[in-house]
Write an enzyme that holds these catalytic residues in place. Structure first.
Site, PDB file in Angstrom:
ATOM      1  N   HIS A 140      19.774  26.840   0.039  1.00  0.00           N
ATOM      2  CA  HIS A 140      19.494  27.790  -1.049  1.00  0.00           C
ATOM      3  C   HIS A 140      19.583  29.232  -0.546  1.00  0.00           C
ATOM      4  CE1 HIS A 140      17.767  29.547  -4.595  1.00  0.00           C
ATOM      5  NE2 HIS A 140      16.759  30.044  -3.895  1.00  0.00           N
ATOM      6  N   ASN A 191       0.825  -1.213   0.000  1.00  0.00           N
ATOM      7  CA  ASN A 191       0.000   0.000   0.000  1.00  0.00           C
ATOM      8  C   ASN A 191       0.859   1.264   0.000  1.00  0.00           C
ATOM      9  OD1 ASN A 191       1.067   0.109   2.515  1.00  0.00           O
ATOM     10  ND2 ASN A 191      -0.879   0.204   3.617  1.00  0.00           N
ATOM     11  N   ASP A 192       2.173   1.126  -0.285  1.00  0.00           N
ATOM     12  CA  ASP A 192       3.101   2.256  -0.413  1.00  0.00           C
ATOM     13  C   ASP A 192       3.602   2.790   0.928  1.00  0.00           C
ATOM     14  OD1 ASP A 192       4.136   2.928  -2.823  1.00  0.00           O
ATOM     15  OD2 ASP A 192       3.128   4.871  -2.967  1.00  0.00           O
ATOM     16  N   ARG A 200      12.952  39.747 -13.425  1.00  0.00           N
ATOM     17  CA  ARG A 200      11.895  38.765 -13.181  1.00  0.00           C
ATOM     18  C   ARG A 200      10.698  39.091 -14.070  1.00  0.00           C
ATOM     19  NH1 ARG A 200      10.764  34.633 -10.329  1.00  0.00           N
ATOM     20  NH2 ARG A 200      12.783  34.650  -9.290  1.00  0.00           N
ATOM     21  N   ASP A 221      27.122  28.343  -8.362  1.00  0.00           N
ATOM     22  CA  ASP A 221      25.726  28.450  -7.933  1.00  0.00           C
ATOM     23  C   ASP A 221      25.486  27.423  -6.829  1.00  0.00           C
ATOM     24  OD1 ASP A 221      23.153  29.439  -7.898  1.00  0.00           O
ATOM     25  OD2 ASP A 221      22.795  29.145 -10.047  1.00  0.00           O
ATOM     26  N   LYS A 242      19.398  39.888 -13.194  1.00  0.00           N
ATOM     27  CA  LYS A 242      18.272  39.167 -13.804  1.00  0.00           C
ATOM     28  C   LYS A 242      16.992  39.959 -13.645  1.00  0.00           C
ATOM     29  CE  LYS A 242      19.417  34.284 -13.496  1.00  0.00           C
ATOM     30  NZ  LYS A 242      19.251  33.120 -12.630  1.00  0.00           N
ATOM     31  N   ASP A 246      23.146  35.455 -10.353  1.00  0.00           N
ATOM     32  CA  ASP A 246      22.123  36.409  -9.922  1.00  0.00           C
ATOM     33  C   ASP A 246      22.596  37.075  -8.629  1.00  0.00           C
ATOM     34  OD1 ASP A 246      21.624  34.568  -7.825  1.00  0.00           O
ATOM     35  OD2 ASP A 246      20.134  33.528  -9.043  1.00  0.00           O
TER      36      ASP A 246
HETATM   37  C1  R5P Z   1      18.264  30.092  -8.231  1.00  0.00           C
HETATM   38  O1  R5P Z   1      17.976  30.995  -7.470  1.00  0.00           O
HETATM   39  C2  R5P Z   1      19.239  29.044  -7.850  1.00  0.00           C
HETATM   40  O2  R5P Z   1      20.381  29.605  -7.292  1.00  0.00           O
HETATM   41  C3  R5P Z   1      19.628  28.170  -9.022  1.00  0.00           C
HETATM   42  O3  R5P Z   1      20.180  28.977 -10.025  1.00  0.00           O
HETATM   43  C4  R5P Z   1      18.418  27.468  -9.537  1.00  0.00           C
HETATM   44  O4  R5P Z   1      17.807  26.794  -8.488  1.00  0.00           O
HETATM   45  C5  R5P Z   1      18.770  26.486 -10.609  1.00  0.00           C
HETATM   46  O5  R5P Z   1      17.595  25.927 -11.143  1.00  0.00           O
HETATM   47  P1  R5P Z   1      17.516  25.542 -12.680  1.00  0.00           P
HETATM   48  O6  R5P Z   1      18.740  24.708 -12.959  1.00  0.00           O
HETATM   49  O7  R5P Z   1      16.234  24.773 -12.828  1.00  0.00           O
HETATM   50  O8  R5P Z   1      17.511  26.804 -13.492  1.00  0.00           O
END
Ligand code: R5P
Length: 331
Positions: free
Chosen positions: A145, A52-53, A211, A235, A209, A186
């Site tokens: 993040h 049932n997972d 938005r 990143d 960047k 960014d």
């Molecule tokens: C954005 O704010 C993060 O630092 C990464 O650049 C982002 O999460 C990367 O996601 P993706 O590879 O889908 O563009």
């Protein structure tokens, strides 16, 4: 950076609580590598799924009064990874573990750290609540993040950085790295880029960047000079590689010579591998916080490389276990 310490066998048995390391299913090779550095065996546990997972976890050795570390990264299938970790924490507490530290190399829900559209959950905080409710006494993680996600937890969090590993990789790949430029994709990544630029003694640039919507961004300008230079893009993670493609394209259009990329978490979802295989870059490196399967390495046209952060986690676990400072690992 390695921290001076005594031989593991003496050090790790010097407290009354034995050091016990277990792992969920999401990244066992990393857990094994951490144990190899610590000089302790990876503990025996099993995880099964009922028809049932529902998931059931079971420790096959005693945890009583142990200083227990459970390694589980939040990679695909993310919900199962989180559920398995919560069950392992709960089972460890029920089995009278002395202290339980959740070692989460990649805390994927850190991306959900604010209410940036109506009627959504701040899931990064919800998962933090659930881990603590399950019984986690501490958290050990890497490159959230947004660093302030740390504040979602009431229990102590040791937040490691992979910057030193990424910078050393660039230095090994490009002997005259100091003549290059570290490029932040960014504004959010400028601090990390600046720290790596200082380690390389190189220049620094960033992309502004724009938005367009909640889910769409467009690079507007590159601030700094990359013309004729080796560019190092850093990143926190690569997921679909959409951000990476935009960053590389703008760097190339501004005259970048060679482009190297290094990130902490190589998640590589959806079209990421095809995009990277077609990208005009020398190499894309990520650490082993997320397990990169051989099929993805093979499909990347030789571009992907994996950097080992197991020694950093092992040093952090040693210091947590012995009550030594973990901040020495941040510098
Ligand atoms: C954005 O704010 C993060 O630092 C990464 O650049 C982002 O999460 C990367 O996601 P993706 O590879 O889908 O563009």
């Amino acid at each position: 950076m390695s921290v001076p310490h005594r031989a593991p066998s003496t050090l790790l048995n010097s407290r009354r609580s034995p050091l016990l390391v277990f792992a969920g299913q999401s990244n066992r090779p990393l857990a094994q590598a951490i144990c190899d550095h610590l000089g302790v065996p990876l503990g025996h546990s099993t995880t099964e799924k009922f028809s049932n997972d529902n998931i059931i976890v079971h420790y096959e050795e005693s945890l009583r009064e142990g200083d227990v570390f459970i390694v589980q990264t939040f990679s695909t299938p993310v919900s199962d990874s989180i559920m398995e970790l919560m069950l392992m924490i709960d089972a460890a507490k029920s089995a009278s573990a002395g202290r339980v530290t959740a070692v989460i190399p990649y805390y994927s829900y850190a991306r959900s750290d604010k209410k940036d559209s109506p009627r959504i959950s701040i899931a990064g905080r919800l998962i933090a609540d659930l881990l603590q409710e399950a019984g986690a006494d501490r958290i050990l993680t890497m490159t959230l993040h947004a660093p302030q996600v740390h504040g979602f937890f009431k229990v102590p969090v040791d937040h490691l950085s992979a910057d030193v590993v990424l910078a050393d990789h660039f230095k090994r790949s490009v002997p005259d790295a100091h003549t290059g430029v570290v490029l932040a994709p960014d504004a959010g990544s400028i601090k990390r880029a600046s720290q790596i630029a200082r380690r390389l003694d190189s220049g620094l640039a960033m992309i502004d960047k724009e938005r367009l919507s909640d889910t769409e961004v467009r690079p507007r300008a590159l601030i700094g000079d990359v013309e004729g230079k080796t560019v190092f893009i850093v990143d926190d993670e690569i997921s679909t590689a959409g951000s990476l493609v935009e960053t590389v394209n703008i760097a190339r259009s501004m005259g970048a010579k060679d482009v190297y990329v290094a990130v902490t978490h190589g998640v590589y979802t959806g079209p990421a591998i095809q995009r990277i295989a077609a990208l005009d870059v020398t190499q894309v490196a990520s650490t082993n916080t997320v397990l990169v399967p051989q099929s993805k390495l093979d499909g990347s046209n030789g571009r992907l490389a994996v950097l080992d952060v197991a020694p950093l986690f092992a040093d952090a676990i040693t210091n947590i276990h012995t009550g030594a400072s973990v901040s020495t690992l941040f510098t």
